[in-house]
Scaffold this motif. Structure first.
Motif, PDB file in Angstrom:
ATOM      1  N   ALA A 283      11.697  11.493   2.591  1.00 25.88           N
ATOM      2  CA  ALA A 283      11.135  11.423   3.943  1.00 25.88           C
ATOM      3  C   ALA A 283       9.610  11.300   3.893  1.00 25.88           C
ATOM      4  N   LEU A 284       8.971  12.028   2.965  1.00 33.44           N
ATOM      5  CA  LEU A 284       7.514  11.932   2.832  1.00 33.44           C
ATOM      6  C   LEU A 284       7.105  10.525   2.416  1.00 33.44           C
ATOM      7  N   HIS A 285       7.823   9.953   1.456  1.00 34.03           N
ATOM      8  CA  HIS A 285       7.507   8.596   1.003  1.00 34.03           C
ATOM      9  C   HIS A 285       7.646   7.592   2.141  1.00 34.03           C
ATOM     10  N   VAL A 286       8.759   7.641   2.862  1.00 31.40           N
ATOM     11  CA  VAL A 286       8.981   6.703   3.971  1.00 31.40           C
ATOM     12  C   VAL A 286       7.930   6.923   5.058  1.00 31.40           C
ATOM     13  N   GLY A 287       7.552   8.188   5.287  1.00 31.73           N
ATOM     14  CA  GLY A 287       6.506   8.464   6.265  1.00 31.73           C
ATOM     15  C   GLY A 287       5.177   7.847   5.875  1.00 31.73           C
ATOM     16  N   LEU A 288       4.845   7.863   4.575  1.00 34.61           N
ATOM     17  CA  LEU A 288       3.603   7.238   4.112  1.00 34.61           C
ATOM     18  C   LEU A 288       3.651   5.718   4.250  1.00 34.61           C
ATOM     19  N   VAL A 289       4.824   5.132   4.015  1.00 32.51           N
ATOM     20  CA  VAL A 289       4.977   3.686   4.237  1.00 32.51           C
ATOM     21  C   VAL A 289       4.757   3.368   5.707  1.00 32.51           C
ATOM     22  N   GLY A 290       5.343   4.187   6.592  1.00 27.49           N
ATOM     23  CA  GLY A 290       5.139   3.981   8.022  1.00 27.49           C
ATOM     24  C   GLY A 290       3.685   4.160   8.423  1.00 27.49           C
ATOM     25  N   LEU A 291       3.016   5.138   7.820  1.00 29.29           N
ATOM     26  CA  LEU A 291       1.602   5.362   8.112  1.00 29.29           C
ATOM     27  C   LEU A 291       0.762   4.165   7.694  1.00 29.29           C
ATOM     28  N   ALA A 292       1.113   3.549   6.565  1.00 31.45           N
ATOM     29  CA  ALA A 292       0.376   2.363   6.113  1.00 31.45           C
ATOM     30  C   ALA A 292       0.596   1.183   7.054  1.00 31.45           C
TER      31      ALA A 292
ATOM     32  N   VAL B 250       0.840  -1.203   0.000  1.00 31.39           N
ATOM     33  CA  VAL B 250       0.000   0.000   0.000  1.00 31.39           C
ATOM     34  C   VAL B 250       0.872   1.248   0.000  1.00 31.39           C
ATOM     35  N   GLY B 251       1.871   1.282   0.899  1.00 29.33           N
ATOM     36  CA  GLY B 251       2.714   2.464   1.005  1.00 29.33           C
ATOM     37  C   GLY B 251       3.615   2.674  -0.193  1.00 29.33           C
ATOM     38  N   ASP B 252       4.124   1.583  -0.773  1.00 23.87           N
ATOM     39  CA  ASP B 252       5.116   1.700  -1.844  1.00 23.87           C
ATOM     40  C   ASP B 252       4.496   1.844  -3.221  1.00 23.87           C
ATOM     41  N   PHE B 253       3.221   1.427  -3.389  1.00 23.94           N
ATOM     42  CA  PHE B 253       2.603   1.479  -4.710  1.00 23.94           C
ATOM     43  C   PHE B 253       1.325   2.308  -4.724  1.00 23.94           C
ATOM     44  N   VAL B 254       0.386   1.994  -3.846  1.00 21.50           N
ATOM     45  CA  VAL B 254      -0.895   2.704  -3.869  1.00 21.50           C
ATOM     46  C   VAL B 254      -0.713   4.172  -3.485  1.00 21.50           C
ATOM     47  N   LEU B 255       0.121   4.436  -2.466  1.00 23.44           N
ATOM     48  CA  LEU B 255       0.295   5.801  -1.969  1.00 23.44           C
ATOM     49  C   LEU B 255       1.467   6.537  -2.617  1.00 23.44           C
ATOM     50  N   GLN B 256       2.057   5.955  -3.655  1.00 24.04           N
ATOM     51  CA  GLN B 256       3.185   6.615  -4.327  1.00 24.04           C
ATOM     52  C   GLN B 256       2.800   6.899  -5.784  1.00 24.04           C
ATOM     53  N   ASN B 257       2.537   8.154  -6.081  1.00 27.72           N
ATOM     54  CA  ASN B 257       2.170   8.538  -7.441  1.00 27.72           C
ATOM     55  C   ASN B 257       3.389   9.112  -8.172  1.00 27.72           C
ATOM     56  N   GLY B 258       3.169   9.540  -9.410  1.00 31.35           N
ATOM     57  CA  GLY B 258       4.276  10.067 -10.205  1.00 31.35           C
ATOM     58  C   GLY B 258       4.922  11.290  -9.583  1.00 31.35           C
ATOM     59  N   TRP B 259       4.100  12.172  -8.999  1.00 31.22           N
ATOM     60  CA  TRP B 259       4.647  13.371  -8.356  1.00 31.22           C
ATOM     61  C   TRP B 259       5.604  12.992  -7.251  1.00 31.22           C
ATOM     62  N   LEU B 260       5.240  12.008  -6.423  1.00 30.44           N
ATOM     63  CA  LEU B 260       6.090  11.608  -5.311  1.00 30.44           C
ATOM     64  C   LEU B 260       7.341  10.892  -5.800  1.00 30.44           C
ATOM     65  N   VAL B 261       7.219  10.126  -6.873  1.00 28.77           N
ATOM     66  CA  VAL B 261       8.404   9.468  -7.441  1.00 28.77           C
ATOM     67  C   VAL B 261       9.437  10.516  -7.841  1.00 28.77           C
ATOM     68  N   ARG B 262       8.985  11.598  -8.465  1.00 26.75           N
ATOM     69  CA  ARG B 262       9.918  12.665  -8.859  1.00 26.75           C
ATOM     70  C   ARG B 262      10.460  13.399  -7.641  1.00 26.75           C
ATOM     71  N   ARG B 263       9.608  13.683  -6.666  1.00 27.30           N
ATOM     72  CA  ARG B 263      10.038  14.402  -5.467  1.00 27.30           C
ATOM     73  C   ARG B 263      10.941  13.561  -4.584  1.00 27.30           C
ATOM     74  N   LYS B 264      10.862  12.246  -4.732  1.00 30.13           N
ATOM     75  CA  LYS B 264      11.635  11.347  -3.868  1.00 30.13           C
ATOM     76  C   LYS B 264      13.141  11.505  -4.056  1.00 30.13           C
ATOM     77  N   ARG B 265      13.537  12.194  -5.113  1.00 30.20           N
ATOM     78  CA  ARG B 265      14.951  12.439  -5.349  1.00 30.20           C
ATOM     79  C   ARG B 265      15.507  13.513  -4.426  1.00 30.20           C
ATOM     80  N   THR B 266      14.635  14.190  -3.688  1.00 34.06           N
ATOM     81  CA  THR B 266      15.068  15.158  -2.687  1.00 34.06           C
ATOM     82  C   THR B 266      14.893  14.539  -1.299  1.00 34.06           C
ATOM     83  N   PRO B 267      15.669  14.999  -0.306  1.00 34.80           N
ATOM     84  CA  PRO B 267      15.505  14.453   1.054  1.00 34.80           C
ATOM     85  C   PRO B 267      14.093  14.599   1.593  1.00 34.80           C
TER      86      PRO B 267
END
Length: 219
Positions: free
Chosen positions: A32-41, A11-28
């Motif tokens: 952090a937002l992506h990992v936080g969403l995985v933790g939230l899931a 859920v955290g790695d696929f459902v809650l990760q859209n294209g915008w977040l994939v691009r933003r994930k290249r910044t700290p």
């Protein structure tokens, strides 16, 4: 617990990760937002046992951040097919969850206890056959188009895979080629005309074959 955490990871790695977040994930901040969403899931899964599981949760999230960060930094330098870093990254996440479950529960049998968590592992199979495959197949067959294509091809793959998986799981294999051919004629060819998705027809057929295989595995 293993299958519950795997489902939460999907859920955290696929459902809650859209294209915008994939691009933003290249910044700290994006990472952090992506990992936080995985933790939230994952949080609802361990909430009733948070006193015992919080160190394991922190370890899972720390390794997740390290694996994703390493993939982002190393992928351009290694010149590998994009599907390989993707598979290695997912293997690292899965093995980390397995190791944490064994360490905390002190019982390797918990990794194989599918009969105790049927809803969780069935839901995990559905997410793998739909959301995960809808990323893995274009990443394998046509990586340059992945970040430029519209949401339509992915939605088509998700819906068709879910339908075929259900037919195979419910023991209706004869309907699969009929449904697959009908969907291909009605949708896939029209979407495949998009110049950004030249490989979509192959992705579509591969998704149906893999989804049917997973469905027969459930059956």
């Amino acid at each position: 617990m293993f299958y519950r955490l795997i489902l939460a990871h999907l859920v955290g790695d696929f459902v809650l990760q859209n294209g915008w977040l994939v691009r933003r994930k290249r910044t700290p901040a994006g990472l952090a937002l992506h990992v936080g969403l995985v933790g939230l899931a994952m949080l609802p899964v361990v909430w009733g046992k948070i006193e015992t599981w919080w160190p394991g949760m922190l370890l899972i999230l720390a390794v997740h951040a390290a694996a994703d960060g390493s993939k982002i930094r190393l992928e351009p330098r290694l010149s590998l097919p994009p599907i390989l870093p993707f598979l290695v990254d997912q293997a690292v996440h899965g093995l980390t969850i397995a190791a944490v479950v064994v360490l905390i529960e002190r019982d390797g049998a918990s990794l194989a206890g599918t009969s105790a968590d049927p809803i969780w592992w069935i839901a995990s199979v559905y997410l793998m056959a739909t959301y995960a495959l809808s990323i893995a197949l274009p990443l394998w067959l046509d990586p340059p188009s992945l970040m430029r294509r519209s949401p339509t091809p992915r939605l088509v793959l998700i819906g068709a895979s879910a339908l075929v998986l259900t037919l195979a799981w419910r023991g209706l294999p004869l309907l699969i080629p009929v449904v697959g051919l009908g969907l291909y004629q009605a949708v896939a060819r029209r979407v495949a005309r998009n110049p950004l998705t030249p490989s979509f027809a192959i992705e579509f057929l591969a998704a149906l074959v893999l989804a049917a295989s997973l469905g027969w595995g459930l059956l």
